[in-house]
Design a protein around this motif. Sequence first.
Motif, PDB file in Angstrom:
ATOM      1  N   THR A   1     -37.866  63.927  23.665  1.00 13.68           N
ATOM      2  CA  THR A   1     -37.103  62.750  24.076  1.00 13.68           C
ATOM      3  C   THR A   1     -38.020  61.534  24.044  1.00 13.68           C
ATOM      4  N   CYS A   2     -37.536  60.459  23.391  1.00  7.92           N
ATOM      5  CA  CYS A   2     -38.352  59.257  23.196  1.00  7.92           C
ATOM      6  C   CYS A   2     -37.490  58.011  23.317  1.00  7.92           C
ATOM      7  N   GLY A   3     -38.135  56.926  23.657  1.00  5.09           N
ATOM      8  CA  GLY A   3     -37.548  55.614  23.458  1.00  5.09           C
ATOM      9  C   GLY A   3     -37.847  55.217  22.025  1.00  5.09           C
ATOM     10  N   VAL A   4     -36.849  54.667  21.312  1.00  9.36           N
ATOM     11  CA  VAL A   4     -37.017  54.329  19.897  1.00  9.36           C
ATOM     12  C   VAL A   4     -36.671  52.856  19.683  1.00  9.36           C
ATOM     13  N   LEU A   5     -37.521  52.163  18.950  1.00 11.37           N
ATOM     14  CA  LEU A   5     -37.270  50.790  18.536  1.00 11.37           C
ATOM     15  C   LEU A   5     -37.442  50.739  17.020  1.00 11.37           C
ATOM     16  N   ILE A   6     -36.405  50.264  16.320  1.00  7.76           N
ATOM     17  CA  ILE A   6     -36.441  50.113  14.868  1.00  7.76           C
ATOM     18  C   ILE A   6     -36.266  48.638  14.565  1.00  7.76           C
ATOM     19  N   GLU A   7     -37.217  48.062  13.845  1.00  8.13           N
ATOM     20  CA  GLU A   7     -37.150  46.653  13.472  1.00  8.13           C
ATOM     21  C   GLU A   7     -37.189  46.536  11.956  1.00  8.13           C
ATOM     22  N   ILE A   8     -36.319  45.714  11.402  1.00  2.89           N
ATOM     23  CA  ILE A   8     -36.341  45.391   9.979  1.00  2.89           C
ATOM     24  C   ILE A   8     -36.989  44.017   9.867  1.00  2.89           C
ATOM     25  N   LEU A   9     -38.049  43.954   9.069  1.00  8.76           N
ATOM     26  CA  LEU A   9     -38.838  42.729   8.934  1.00  8.76           C
ATOM     27  C   LEU A   9     -38.841  42.262   7.491  1.00  8.76           C
TER      28      LEU A   9
ATOM     29  N   ALA B   1     -39.693  33.606  17.551  1.00 11.10           N
ATOM     30  CA  ALA B   1     -39.450  34.920  16.970  1.00 11.10           C
ATOM     31  C   ALA B   1     -40.776  35.651  16.804  1.00 11.10           C
ATOM     32  N   ASP B   2     -40.719  36.952  16.952  1.00 14.02           N
ATOM     33  CA  ASP B   2     -41.913  37.773  16.762  1.00 14.02           C
ATOM     34  C   ASP B   2     -42.277  37.817  15.289  1.00 14.02           C
ATOM     35  N   THR B   3     -43.562  37.715  14.982  1.00 14.37           N
ATOM     36  CA  THR B   3     -44.032  37.793  13.607  1.00 14.37           C
ATOM     37  C   THR B   3     -45.105  38.861  13.513  1.00 14.37           C
ATOM     38  N   LEU B   4     -44.925  39.780  12.571  1.00 14.43           N
ATOM     39  CA  LEU B   4     -45.896  40.837  12.312  1.00 14.43           C
ATOM     40  C   LEU B   4     -46.213  40.845  10.839  1.00 14.43           C
ATOM     41  N   VAL B   5     -47.444  41.108  10.472  1.00 12.55           N
ATOM     42  CA  VAL B   5     -47.837  41.152   9.073  1.00 12.55           C
ATOM     43  C   VAL B   5     -48.369  42.540   8.766  1.00 12.55           C
TER      44      VAL B   5
ATOM     45  N   MET C   1     -40.734  40.099   4.325  1.00 15.52           N
ATOM     46  CA  MET C   1     -42.101  40.230   3.820  1.00 15.52           C
ATOM     47  C   MET C   1     -43.097  39.323   4.548  1.00 15.52           C
ATOM     48  N   MET C   2     -42.579  38.343   5.291  1.00 14.96           N
ATOM     49  CA  MET C   2     -43.450  37.469   6.079  1.00 14.96           C
ATOM     50  C   MET C   2     -43.652  38.022   7.489  1.00 14.96           C
ATOM     51  N   GLY C   3     -43.000  39.155   7.797  1.00 17.47           N
ATOM     52  CA  GLY C   3     -43.143  39.767   9.102  1.00 17.47           C
ATOM     53  C   GLY C   3     -42.151  39.278  10.138  1.00 17.47           C
ATOM     54  N   ASN C   4     -41.155  38.478   9.706  1.00 18.85           N
ATOM     55  CA  ASN C   4     -40.133  37.993  10.631  1.00 18.85           C
ATOM     56  C   ASN C   4     -39.065  39.055  10.853  1.00 18.85           C
ATOM     57  N   LYS C   5     -38.703  39.277  12.116  1.00 22.86           N
ATOM     58  CA  LYS C   5     -37.698  40.274  12.455  1.00 22.86           C
ATOM     59  C   LYS C   5     -36.319  39.761  12.036  1.00 22.86           C
ATOM     60  N   VAL C   6     -35.600  40.545  11.188  1.00 25.37           N
ATOM     61  CA  VAL C   6     -34.265  40.154  10.738  1.00 25.37           C
ATOM     62  C   VAL C   6     -33.167  41.051  11.319  1.00 25.37           C
TER      63      VAL C   6
ATOM     64  N   GLN D   1     -27.187  47.858   7.604  1.00 20.35           N
ATOM     65  CA  GLN D   1     -26.334  47.111   6.682  1.00 20.35           C
ATOM     66  C   GLN D   1     -27.142  46.001   6.007  1.00 20.35           C
ATOM     67  N   GLY D   2     -26.922  45.794   4.711  1.00 24.34           N
ATOM     68  CA  GLY D   2     -27.592  44.730   3.984  1.00 24.34           C
ATOM     69  C   GLY D   2     -26.970  43.363   4.220  1.00 24.34           C
ATOM     70  N   GLU D   3     -25.825  43.330   4.866  1.00 26.24           N
ATOM     71  CA  GLU D   3     -25.121  42.066   5.127  1.00 26.24           C
ATOM     72  C   GLU D   3     -26.050  41.085   5.842  1.00 26.24           C
ATOM     73  N   GLY D   4     -26.108  39.868   5.324  1.00 25.31           N
ATOM     74  CA  GLY D   4     -26.946  38.836   5.910  1.00 25.31           C
ATOM     75  C   GLY D   4     -28.372  38.813   5.388  1.00 25.31           C
ATOM     76  N   LEU D   5     -28.731  39.789   4.560  1.00 28.54           N
ATOM     77  CA  LEU D   5     -30.078  39.829   3.996  1.00 28.54           C
ATOM     78  C   LEU D   5     -30.075  39.261   2.580  1.00 28.54           C
ATOM     79  N   ASN D   6     -31.156  38.620   2.205  1.00 27.05           N
ATOM     80  CA  ASN D   6     -31.358  38.219   0.821  1.00 27.05           C
ATOM     81  C   ASN D   6     -31.921  39.408   0.051  1.00 27.05           C
ATOM     82  N   ALA D   7     -31.670  39.462  -1.239  1.00 27.69           N
ATOM     83  CA  ALA D   7     -32.253  40.520  -2.066  1.00 27.69           C
ATOM     84  C   ALA D   7     -33.772  40.446  -1.951  1.00 27.69           C
ATOM     85  N   GLY D   8     -34.418  41.595  -1.893  1.00 24.22           N
ATOM     86  CA  GLY D   8     -35.871  41.611  -1.828  1.00 24.22           C
ATOM     87  C   GLY D   8     -36.402  42.790  -1.050  1.00 24.22           C
ATOM     88  N   ASN D   9     -37.684  42.722  -0.733  1.00 20.60           N
ATOM     89  CA  ASN D   9     -38.367  43.790  -0.017  1.00 20.60           C
ATOM     90  C   ASN D   9     -38.412  43.509   1.473  1.00 20.60           C
TER      91      ASN D   9
END
Length: 106
Positions: free
Chosen positions: A41-49, A1-5, A51-56, A74-82
């Motif tokens: 006109t653009c290509g768009v990529l949206i990633e939700i990460l 998995a991609d990791t970004l900090v 706090m450790m930078g893991n793509k969720v 959607q928050g489904e599948g996410l733990n509470a947090g930032n």
Amino acid sequence: ADTLVFPAAQIIAMKDDNLTVYSYPNPFSETTQIIYSLPQTCGVLIEILDMMGNKVKHYEYPNQPAGIHTVDVQGEGLNAGNYYCRFHASGETISMIKVIKLMYLH
């Protein structure tokens, strides 16, 4: 998995002359909307990460026209947090990355 900090600075919205990105509501309990305005006109990529930078979650739109767009996260599948929303837009004359902080209240 991609990791970004990213630094832990709280950024709710990013705006410059070419691109606006924000989320509403934030904090959120079920769904938040990532709302953005493209200057061309653009290509768009949206990633939700986490706090450790893991793509969720990720959303990819290879050819979006100029204008205002909305993506429901959607928050489904996410733990509470930032979380971070990493927004990348790439077009003929622009290539920009914006990061906003999201808070999910489970």
